[in-house]
Design a protein around this motif. Structure first.
Motif, PDB file in Angstrom:
ATOM      1  N   ASN A   1      -9.296 -38.336  22.296  1.00  0.00           N
ATOM      2  CA  ASN A   1     -10.787 -38.044  21.670  1.00  0.00           C
ATOM      3  C   ASN A   1     -10.434 -36.849  23.206  1.00  0.00           C
ATOM      4  O   ASN A   1     -10.787 -35.517  22.033  1.00  0.00           O
TER       5      ASN A   1
ATOM      6  N   LEU B   1     -20.369 -42.012  13.191  1.00  0.00           N
ATOM      7  CA  LEU B   1     -20.134 -40.772  13.612  1.00  0.00           C
ATOM      8  C   LEU B   1     -21.128 -39.832  15.381  1.00  0.00           C
ATOM      9  O   LEU B   1     -19.944 -40.255  16.162  1.00  0.00           O
TER      10      LEU B   1
ATOM     11  N   ILE C   1     -18.907 -40.369  19.165  1.00  0.00           N
ATOM     12  CA  ILE C   1     -18.921 -39.512  19.787  1.00  0.00           C
ATOM     13  C   ILE C   1     -19.635 -39.776  21.456  1.00  0.00           C
ATOM     14  O   ILE C   1     -18.681 -39.210  22.002  1.00  0.00           O
TER      15      ILE C   1
ATOM     16  N   TYR D   1     -27.584 -30.940  17.855  1.00  0.00           N
ATOM     17  CA  TYR D   1     -27.528 -31.647  17.214  1.00  0.00           C
ATOM     18  C   TYR D   1     -28.875 -31.961  16.150  1.00  0.00           C
ATOM     19  O   TYR D   1     -28.893 -31.666  15.027  1.00  0.00           O
TER      20      TYR D   1
ATOM     21  N   MET E   1     -27.083 -32.584  24.318  1.00  0.00           N
ATOM     22  CA  MET E   1     -26.338 -33.110  23.353  1.00  0.00           C
ATOM     23  C   MET E   1     -26.868 -33.033  21.891  1.00  0.00           C
ATOM     24  O   MET E   1     -27.068 -32.494  21.201  1.00  0.00           O
TER      25      MET E   1
ATOM     26  N   VAL F   1     -12.440 -32.798  11.417  1.00  0.00           N
ATOM     27  CA  VAL F   1     -12.609 -34.349  13.064  1.00  0.00           C
ATOM     28  C   VAL F   1     -13.923 -34.733  12.453  1.00  0.00           C
ATOM     29  O   VAL F   1     -13.079 -36.046  12.556  1.00  0.00           O
TER      30      VAL F   1
ATOM     31  N   SER G   1     -20.223 -27.437  16.097  1.00  0.00           N
ATOM     32  CA  SER G   1     -20.259 -29.215  15.715  1.00  0.00           C
ATOM     33  C   SER G   1     -21.373 -29.860  15.283  1.00  0.00           C
ATOM     34  O   SER G   1     -21.636 -31.046  14.692  1.00  0.00           O
TER      35      SER G   1
ATOM     36  N   VAL H   1     -21.541 -29.803  11.864  1.00  0.00           N
ATOM     37  CA  VAL H   1     -20.678 -30.879  10.757  1.00  0.00           C
ATOM     38  C   VAL H   1     -21.376 -32.295  11.411  1.00  0.00           C
ATOM     39  O   VAL H   1     -21.376 -33.213  10.311  1.00  0.00           O
ATOM     40  N   PHE H   2     -22.169 -32.504  12.266  1.00  0.00           N
ATOM     41  CA  PHE H   2     -23.320 -33.816  12.219  1.00  0.00           C
ATOM     42  C   PHE H   2     -24.122 -34.350  11.698  1.00  0.00           C
ATOM     43  O   PHE H   2     -24.231 -34.585  11.327  1.00  0.00           O
TER      44      PHE H   2
ATOM     45  N   MET I   1     -18.706 -22.836  19.021  1.00  0.00           N
ATOM     46  CA  MET I   1     -18.239 -24.468  19.435  1.00  0.00           C
ATOM     47  C   MET I   1     -18.923 -25.453  18.914  1.00  0.00           C
ATOM     48  O   MET I   1     -19.318 -26.469  18.489  1.00  0.00           O
TER      49      MET I   1
ATOM     50  N   GLN J   1     -10.899 -23.509  16.662  1.00  0.00           N
ATOM     51  CA  GLN J   1     -12.321 -23.164  16.737  1.00  0.00           C
ATOM     52  C   GLN J   1     -12.132 -21.449  17.325  1.00  0.00           C
ATOM     53  O   GLN J   1     -12.734 -20.845  16.674  1.00  0.00           O
TER      54      GLN J   1
ATOM     55  N   MET K   1      -9.017 -28.928  18.626  1.00  0.00           N
ATOM     56  CA  MET K   1     -10.522 -29.065  18.026  1.00  0.00           C
ATOM     57  C   MET K   1     -10.957 -27.387  18.433  1.00  0.00           C
ATOM     58  O   MET K   1     -11.316 -26.623  17.919  1.00  0.00           O
TER      59      MET K   1
HETATM   60  N1  9LJ Z   1     -17.483 -30.754  14.310  1.00  0.00           N
HETATM   61  C1  9LJ Z   1     -16.671 -29.883  15.386  1.00  0.00           C
HETATM   62  C2  9LJ Z   1     -16.403 -29.206  16.010  1.00  0.00           C
HETATM   63  C3  9LJ Z   1     -15.351 -27.820  15.421  1.00  0.00           C
HETATM   64  C4  9LJ Z   1     -15.117 -26.920  16.552  1.00  0.00           C
HETATM   65  C5  9LJ Z   1     -14.601 -27.156  17.832  1.00  0.00           C
HETATM   66  C6  9LJ Z   1     -14.964 -28.579  18.347  1.00  0.00           C
HETATM   67  C7  9LJ Z   1     -15.713 -29.262  17.282  1.00  0.00           C
HETATM   68  N2  9LJ Z   1     -16.341 -30.336  18.104  1.00  0.00           N
HETATM   69  C8  9LJ Z   1     -15.453 -31.436  18.038  1.00  0.00           C
HETATM   70  O1  9LJ Z   1     -14.037 -32.143  17.213  1.00  0.00           O
HETATM   71  C9  9LJ Z   1     -16.050 -32.508  19.164  1.00  0.00           C
HETATM   72  C10 9LJ Z   1     -15.241 -34.348  19.195  1.00  0.00           C
HETATM   73  C11 9LJ Z   1     -13.818 -33.937  19.457  1.00  0.00           C
HETATM   74  C12 9LJ Z   1     -13.349 -35.493  19.425  1.00  0.00           C
HETATM   75  C13 9LJ Z   1     -13.651 -36.611  20.459  1.00  0.00           C
HETATM   76  C14 9LJ Z   1     -15.898 -36.963  19.609  1.00  0.00           C
HETATM   77  C15 9LJ Z   1     -16.002 -35.213  20.008  1.00  0.00           C
HETATM   78  N3  9LJ Z   1     -17.634 -33.273  18.020  1.00  0.00           N
HETATM   79  C16 9LJ Z   1     -18.174 -32.458  19.506  1.00  0.00           C
HETATM   80  C17 9LJ Z   1     -18.432 -32.228  20.783  1.00  0.00           C
HETATM   81  C18 9LJ Z   1     -17.889 -30.278  21.134  1.00  0.00           C
HETATM   82  C19 9LJ Z   1     -17.647 -30.347  22.918  1.00  0.00           C
HETATM   83  C20 9LJ Z   1     -17.978 -31.417  23.893  1.00  0.00           C
HETATM   84 CL1  9LJ Z   1     -18.024 -30.379  24.766  1.00  0.00          CL
HETATM   85  C21 9LJ Z   1     -18.746 -32.510  23.874  1.00  0.00           C
HETATM   86  C22 9LJ Z   1     -18.530 -32.964  22.777  1.00  0.00           C
HETATM   87  N4  9LJ Z   1     -19.473 -32.854  18.893  1.00  0.00           N
HETATM   88  C23 9LJ Z   1     -19.641 -32.705  17.841  1.00  0.00           C
HETATM   89  C24 9LJ Z   1     -19.941 -33.342  16.524  1.00  0.00           C
HETATM   90  C25 9LJ Z   1     -19.875 -34.328  15.532  1.00  0.00           C
HETATM   91  F1  9LJ Z   1     -20.257 -34.586  14.526  1.00  0.00           F
HETATM   92  C26 9LJ Z   1     -18.160 -34.123  14.997  1.00  0.00           C
HETATM   93  F2  9LJ Z   1     -17.624 -34.194  13.920  1.00  0.00           F
HETATM   94  C27 9LJ Z   1     -17.383 -33.181  16.451  1.00  0.00           C
HETATM   95  C28 9LJ Z   1     -17.558 -33.372  17.266  1.00  0.00           C
END
Ligand code: 9LJ
Length: 233
Positions: free
Chosen positions: A44, A109, A113, A130, A126, A30, A93, A96-97, A89, A55, A51
């Protein structure tokens, strides 16, 4: 000075958990998607629900590989998955971050976000989480064990046989403790630090439903699986 040694069965356990963790990862990255384009809040949100849905499926497959999990009482298995899905989750995240990317990509990135649609008030907790994960520079095995330990939290709501869950979590904690001593000999507090992150992770649990319903758009649609796992709709 305590001589820390990983036993043969602990090596076997580590291999099972690390292999399962690497096998069950989200296929498409992602972060790459977010770096490619600037999406609308609606796009988004849709990406997030996709995702998060995949997940949960990946989490179930990973959990089935945790030795002893499938011998737990079936309702307790569900209670552990439901109770840990959101934390898993955010942990994923955060990992990944924290991955080091070419110059400037990490900043892009973070910016994508920040502007994805999440309400302002949730950014600080959040990103604090991270960044606190990022500074630990966890190795894959530590990430895998930390996820397994999160799933095997005995005091989740509705868990009946907490002792049975403790008996599965303890060997994971013992193995993680030894791994930390071996991987980070210059940081004696490292293991305690990792467990402290799990406490911080629980606070994000508290915010997640509101993070979703306050996403800057109208008419938030969730998949049936997410309605089950997230306290939404
Ligand atoms: N990564 C990842 C991941 C893997 C599995 C399930 C969810 C994931 N998270 C995601 O996709 C989201 C994206 C989804 C699109 C819009 C922007 C946030 N995300 C979140 C984020 C998860 C939740 C809630 Cl409420 C807010 C934020 N913190 C992230 C940090 C990262 F660096 C990153 F790349 C992605 C990230």
């Amino acid at each position: 000075k305590e001589k820390v040694e990983i036993t043969k069965e602990q090596q076997a356990l580590m291999k099972v958990i690390a292999d399962a963790y690497n096998r069950h990862q989200i296929p498409q990255d992602v972060a790459k998607k977010l770096l490619q384009d600037q999406y609308s809040a609606e796009e988004n949100f849709l990406l997030l629900t996709e995702m998060a849905t995949s997940q949960v499926q990946v989490l179930v497959e990973f959990t089935k590989n945790i030795p002893g999990f499938l011998s737990l009482n079936h309702e307790d298995q569900i209670a552990l998955l439901k109770g840990s899905a959101v934390e898993a989750m955010f942990l994923r995240s955060a990992q990944v971050f924290s991955k080091k990317m070419p110059n400037g990509h990490n900043e892009v990135l973070e910016d994508r976000i920040r502007r994805s649609g999440i309400s302002e008030e949730f950014m600080t907790p959040m990103f604090n989480f991270y960044k606190s994960i990022g500074v630990l520079h966890m190795v894959q095995e530590e990430q895998a064990l930390l996820t397994a330990i999160t799933i095997l939290t005995p005091d989740r709501p509705y868990v009946k046989d907490q002792q049975a869950v403790e008996r599965l979590q303890e060997p994971m904690l013992d193995l993680l403790r030894k791994l930390c001593v071996l991987q980070h000999p210059q940081k004696p507090q490292y293991f305690a630090c990792l467990l402290g992150r799990l406490t911080e992770l629980r606070t994000l649990n508290y915010y997640h439903a509101e993070m979703l319903t306050s996403w800057r758009m109208n008419d938030h649609k969730f998949t049936p699986l997410l309605c089950e796992i997230w306290d939404v709709e």
